[in-house]
Design an enzyme around this catalytic site. Structure first.
Site: not given
Length: 705
Positions: A37, A77, A126, A169-170, A201, A281, A375, A438, A464, A488, A500
């Site tokens: 890049h 990147h 990411p 931008d990403g 871009i 890019h 828990r 989360e 979740f 849970h 759930h």
């Protein structure tokens, strides 16, 4: 660390030449690699150079210096944006390593990796995750300040420093950046400065095809201090470095809000034919375009990877970094002289040591047939450990009462004016409140762990964990000691129903390399799990905990809970001492396995029950131990877990039976669900008979799900 906003920028001809050298190196490195890049590294060259050479407090000779500013390249990147600055500043990255961009065993992988390249603070790639990491680092810095030096005025402590992040931008399109940024605004993180490279871009060329909101206004709505600089203003491209410098100084001076600087750039400038297009890019520019761009910069197109000696001498920051560290050390020594126990705490945390005899604070739970939810047991462990482990802090994504993540009597980590009737606290508090975020929580926890020296945890429902998975994967990739309190953990949560109720989640999480998944059988296994998690600091751990009560086992009758640290152990031996069958169970299903064993023993089948809270911890034991728990000679085996049976075949073998749940749950009391779905002692008994029958031992019976 007072901020002089009137300080002039020293930007000389050698600085300008150095920036153009950065652009040339970015082009050459991608051309050599054949992929990469180049465009963003070219247009961000002045901004990155400004941070590393003129603004940030850092020492190339000591990349782990506690007093350094942190730099996060969220748009990972554009790794060359960081690598080239590390090379020029003198972090030990060589020109040869730039030539080996993206190659096997190079120090310049396609995206930056923490622990691999000196000077890299986090693994990014990411998009959006780096923004969350930066928020976590800024929070960790404030918690660190509260532990060691809470009384000093803002900017006057050796523990005051800035966290700088560069995003694209990403990054601002990804939802995780919204979650983390919104919380940063609530937290009033004045030590956080984010530079947004707004070049319009992305891979699909012009971002307006899918991206039209006013990002600066969004950040104002979060409560950030927002500044905007447009290098395209007036119809020509003018890299006004002075304006950017003034904006960063203004951001440093803003102590009550995180700062967001929108910088409008042209990607790939000054490439004659590919600037401001998607073509620059994420791909090599081609030899002709590289040559044309070098000519536009006044550089010799025949030279590749050319760094003039005077440019390199000008940019090497080793001496400047050493001087900055020496100045900081004077401040640090003055603090240490009067810090007393806080200095001792600092030394212990920096060394990664736990206090002597800290395990004695762990609760021991009496045997109780009625039992307690794991828990709840976890919550009691956290409350017991809070006084002896100030480095341990965390909270939940709006589920504190369900996850039991709030140690008793501890203040919340929040600006005082945002305290509520339910949760009061201060800026140096301990209990984290992530809101219903989360994904943001996961990336923030990573940032806290990366910053050090504290140990974070975060909670939500196990189902979740899906929202958190990208951050969890990165925690495993980086080897971060983050603890996830996921409650849970099965259809045992009951009436909330299939949306759930996690079914596939345990094995989906066990599939992540480097993540330990721990599903304790009772309260005492839960305490041992926490002890084991805290004693090791090189990988993340997921605690899968029950909503429903489970019996607290009588450890005089059954195997010691201490053995849970080995991942799997003999909980109940066959009455004959020589088992004909093995039942392997986790969590709330261990009690079911024990009931099945009683019936099998009564009917003449000697049966051993193995509690296996963590397959990862069990795999880490030597072969002799594993074989002592699961003797290869005993081939009649049954696994019992309220989820898919996907990975249990590794342990039960070809003749084994998995008592599992191969479909979604339903809404009903959990006792009804266990009965209707066949998670019962009777079905486990039938599964044992079926496994024995496969081996020719007897007539089997159905174990259908």
């Amino acid at each position: 660390m007072s901020i002089d906003t009137s300080k002039p920028l020293e930007w000389s001809e050698p600085d300008r030449r150095a920036v153009d050298t950065v652009r040339a190196l970015a082009m050459d490195a991608v051309e050599e690699a054949g992929s990469g890049h180049p465009g963003t590294a070219m247009s961000l060259a002045p901004a990155a150079y400004l941070l590393f050479q003129k603004i940030m407090r850092h020492d190339p000779g000591d990349p782990a210096w506690v007093g350094r500013d942190r730099f996060v390249l969220s748009c990972g990147h554009s790794s060359l944006t960081l690598y080239i600055q590390l090379y020029l500043a003198g972090y030990g990255l060589t020109l040869d390593e730039l030539k080996r961009l993206r190659q096997w065993e190079s120090l310049t992988p396609g995206h930056p990796e923490v622990g691999h390249t000196p000077g890299v603070e986090t693994t990014t790639g990411p998009l959006g995750q780096g923004i969350g990491n930066a928020v976590g680092m800024a929070m960790a810095a404030r918690r660190e300040r509260g532990l060691f030096d809470p009384e000093s005025a803002p900017g006057e402590s050796p523990f005051d420093h800035f966290v700088y992040a560069v995003c694209s931008d990403g990054d601002v399109q990804e939802g995780v950046s919204h979650e983390a940024s919104a919380l940063a605004g609530t937290q009033k993180l004045g030590n956080l400065v984010v530079l947004y490279d707004d070049n319009h871009i992305s891979i699909e060329d012009d971002t307006q095809i899918a991206f039209s909101e006013d990002v600066a206004e969004r950040y104002r709505a979060y409560g950030w201090h927002v500044q905007e600089i447009d290098w395209t203003e007036g119809g020509s491209y003018n890299e006004d470095v002075e304006a950017l410098y003034r904006a960063v100084l203004a951001a440093q001076a803003e102590t009550e809000r995180p700062s967001f600087i929108r910088l409008r750039t042209i990607i790939g400038w000054p490439s004659p034919n590919k600037q401001d297009t998607g073509a620059i890019h994420g791909a090599a520019m081609g030899a002709d375009e590289v040559a044309a761009t070098k000519r536009a910069l006044g550089l010799d197109p025949e030279l590749t990877f050319h760094v003039p000696e005077d440019v390199l001498a000008h940019t090497r920051a080793v001496e400047r970094g050493r001087a900055a560290r020496a100045e900081w050390e004077r401040s640090f020594d003055a603090w240490r002289g009067g810090a007393g126990e806080r200095a001792e705490l600092f030394d212990r945390l920096q060394a990664g040591r736990l206090p002597e005899d800290w395990e004695k604070a762990l609760p021991v739970f009496d045997a109780d047939e009625k039992g307690v939810a794991t828990r709840k047991a976890s919550g009691e462990v956290l409350s017991a450990l809070a006084p002896v482990l100030p480095e341990l802090w965390g909270g939940s994504a709006d589920l504190a009462g369900s996850n039991n993540t709030t140690p008793k009597g501890e203040p919340s980590f929040i600006p005082e004016e945002y305290s509520t009737k339910a949760f009061s606290g201060n800026r140096f508090g301990r209990v984290l409140h992530f809101g219903v975020r989360e994904h943001g929580m996961g990336s923030i926890l990573n940032g806290i762990a990366l910053h050090g020296p504290t140990r974070p945890y975060g909670g939500t429902f196990l189902v979740f964990s899906d929202y958190m998975r990208p951050a969890v994967r990165l925690a495993a990739l980086m080897g971060l000691p983050v603890a996830y309190v996921w409650t849970h953990d099965s259809i045992g949560l009951g009436e909330d129903g299939p949306t759930h109720q996690p079914v596939e989640h345990l094995w989906a999480l066990r599939a992540i390399p480097g993540l330990d998944v721990v599903r304790p059988a009772d309260a005492n296994e839960t305490a041992v799990a926490w002890r084991t998690i805290l004693a090791q600091g090189e990988r993340p751990t997921a605690l899968a905990l029950t909503r429903q009560n489970v019996p607290t086992l009588d450890r005089e009758r059954f195997g010691a809970a201490e053995n849970a640290a080995k991942g799997g152990y003999i909980l109940a031996e066959a009455g004959s001492g020589s088992p004909e069958a093995l039942i392997i169970a986790t969590g709330s299903e261990v009690a079911i396995a024990l009931q099945a064993r009683e019936r099998l023993e009564e009917s003449g089948t000697p049966t051993r029950v193995v509690s296996m809270p963590s397959v990862e911890w069990f795999r880490a034991q030597d072969a002799a131990y594993r074989n002592s728990v699961l003797p290869p000679s005993v081939r009649a085996r049954v696994s019992v877990e309220a989820g898919i049976g996907l990975g249990w075949h590794e342990f039960i073998g070809p003749a084994g039976e998995a008592v599992s749940l191969e479909h979604f749950g339903a809404s009903a009391p959990y006792t009804t669900l266990y009965e209707q779905f066949g998670l019962t002692p009777e079905r486990v008994v039938a599964a044992v008979h079926a496994s024995i029958a496969k081996l020719g031992g007897e007539q089997g019976s159905t174990t259908g799900n």
